[in-house]
Design an enzyme around this catalytic site. Structure first.
Site, short mmCIF file in Angstrom:
data_model
loop_
_atom_site.label_atom_id
_atom_site.label_comp_id
_atom_site.label_asym_id
_atom_site.label_seq_id
_atom_site.Cartn_x
_atom_site.Cartn_y
_atom_site.Cartn_z
N LYS A 53 11.65 8.42 8.00
CA LYS A 53 12.35 7.53 7.06
C LYS A 53 12.39 6.11 7.61
CE LYS A 53 14.94 11.36 5.12
NZ LYS A 53 16.09 12.25 5.23
N GLN A 97 22.03 12.18 8.05
CA GLN A 97 21.09 13.29 7.99
C GLN A 97 21.83 14.63 8.03
OE1 GLN A 97 17.65 12.99 7.57
NE2 GLN A 97 17.66 15.20 7.35
N ASP A 120 21.48 8.35 -0.73
CA ASP A 120 21.08 9.76 -0.79
C ASP A 120 21.58 10.42 -2.08
OD1 ASP A 120 19.42 11.17 0.81
OD2 ASP A 120 20.94 11.87 2.21
#
Ligand code: NDP
Length: 297
Positions: A53, A97, A120
Site C-alpha cells: 500500500k 491494518q 478503508d
C-alpha cells in the site's frame, strides 16, 4: 470468446487517472494527499499488504507514513496514535491494518478514526452512509474495486441479477449495498448467499453477474454457473502445490478453467480483484484530500 476482466489493467488505468488528480491537487491547491498506515505486530501477510500500500502510494505522488507498533502495544497507546493522525493536517487517510492482536478491541479502534479520514470505509458512519445513501462516504476498497471492474469492463450491473456468495462485513455486505444503490455502478437486483443457503448451485445459476467471496478454494465449479454469466472472483487462497517452487499456488474461490468455458466474462486470481483493492484505497485517499481542499471529486 470469454472476456478476461483484468484487475491489473483496470487498476493501471485508474492509477494513471489518480496520478493526474494528485498532480492537479498539488498545482492548484498546494495539497499533497497523505495516507497513514498503522501496523500492530509483525504478521508477515499484514506486513506485506502494508508495504504494498505504501509503495503504491509513493508511486502515485501520495505522501505516506507507515507506523509500525510492537505486537504488545496497548489499546490506549494505539488509540493515542489514531488520535494524533486524526489531528494531523498532512494526513487525509488513515488505515489500521486488520486483524489487530486479540487484546485490542478492533471495533473501538475503527470507531476512533475520524470518519473524514476513514479511507478503508469501515467506520460505522461510513457503513451507515453507504447503507442509507445519505451524504458522502468512503466505500470499502474491495467491493468498490468489484464495482469498478464491472463498470469499466462494460458489464454495468444496472438492471442485472447479481448473486454475491459471502456476507462478511468487509466484502459481501458492502458489495450488496453498493450494487443495490440508486446510483451509477448500482441499480442491480441483489441476492446474497452464505453457508446456510439451501441449494447454493441453484442460486448461483440464477445470476447474470456472480461475485464470489467465500474463502473456499475453487469451490464454484462449472456446473454451478449458467452460460453467459459474468464472474468476479474475490477469493484469494493459498493451496499446497508441490509442482511450484514455493510449494503453493494462489487461487480464487472459482474453478477458473471450468467456469471460464461457460462465463461471458471472468476475473482471474491473481491479477483480478487484488490489485483493485489497493487502487481503491489510493482513490479514497485522493478523494479525501480533494474534499478537504474543496476541489471537485
Ligand atoms: P469471511 O470468511 O469473512 O466470509 C466468508 C463468507 O463466505 C461467509 O459469509 C460464509 O458464510 C460464506 N461461505 C463460506 N463457505 C461457504 C459455503 N460453503 N457456501 C456458501 N457460503 C459460504 O471471508 P471474507 O469476506 O473476508 O473473504 C472472502 C474471500 O475474499 C477470502 O478468500 C479472502 O482472502 C478474499 N479477500 C480478498 C481481498 C482482495 O483484495 N482480493 C480482500 C478481502 C478478502 P457464513 O456467513 O454463513 O459463515
Amino acid at each position: 470468446m470469454t472476456q478476461i476482466i483484468s484487475g491489473r489493467e483496470i487498476s493501471d488505468e485508474i492509477r494513471s487517472e489518480l496520478k493526474d488528480q494528485v498532480a492537479a491537487l498539488k498545482a492548484e491547491h498546494g495539497v499533497t494527499p497523505g495516507l497513514a498506515t498503522v501496523l500492530v505486530g509483525a504478521e508477515p501477510a499484514s506486513q506485506m499488504y502494508v508495504g504494498m500500500k505504501n509503495k503504491a502510494a509513493h508511486a502515485m505522488g501520495i505522501h505516506s507514513d507507515q507506523i509500525t507498533l510492537e505486537a504488545d502495544t496497548s489499546e490506549d497507546e494505539l488509540l493515542g496514535v489514531v488520535e494524533g493522525l486524526n489531528s494531523n493536517p498532512e494526513i487525509h487517510g488513515i488505515l489500521v491494518q486488520l486483524p489487530l492482536p486479540d487484546h485490542i478491541d478492533e471495533g473501538k479502534v475503527l470507531e476512533a478514526i475520524d470518519p473524514l479520514k476513514d479511507v478503508d470505509g469501515f467506520h460505522p458512519m461510513s457503513v451507515g452512509r453507504l447503507a442509507t445513501g445519505s451524504g458522502d462516504f468512503f466505500a470499502p476498497c474491495t467491493p468498490a474495486g468489484v464495482v469498478e471492474m464491472l463498470v469499466r469492463s462494460g458489464n454495468d450491473p444496472s438492471g442485472k441479477h447479481v448473486v454475491i456468495v459471502g456476507r462478511s462485513n468487509i466484502v459481501g455486505k458492502p458489495a450488496a449495498a453498493l450494487l443495490m444503490r440508486k446510483a451509477p455502478g448500482g441499480n442491480a437486483t441483489v441476492t446474497v448467499a452464505h453457508s446456510r443457503t439451501a441449494d447454493l448451485a441453484a442460486v448461483t445459476r440464477s445470476a447474470d453477474i456472480l461475485v464470489v467471496a467465500m474463502g473456499r478454494p475453487e469451490m464454484i465449479t462449472g456446473d454451478m454457473v449458467s452460460e453467459g454469466t459474468v464472474v468476479i472472483d474475490v477469493g484469494t487462497n493459498r493451496v499446497d502445490d508441490d509442482t511450484r517452487e514455493k510449494g503453493y499456488r494462489v487461487c480464487g474461490d472459482v474453478l477458473f478453467d471450468e467456469v471460464k468455458e461457460k462465463a461471458a466474462a471472468i476475473s482471474p486470481v491473481p491479477g483480478g480483484v487484488g490489485p483493485m483493492t489497493i487502487t481503491m484505497l489510493l482513490a479514497n485517499t485522493v478523494k479525501s484530500a480533494s474534499l478537504r481542499a474543496g476541489a471537485s471529486v
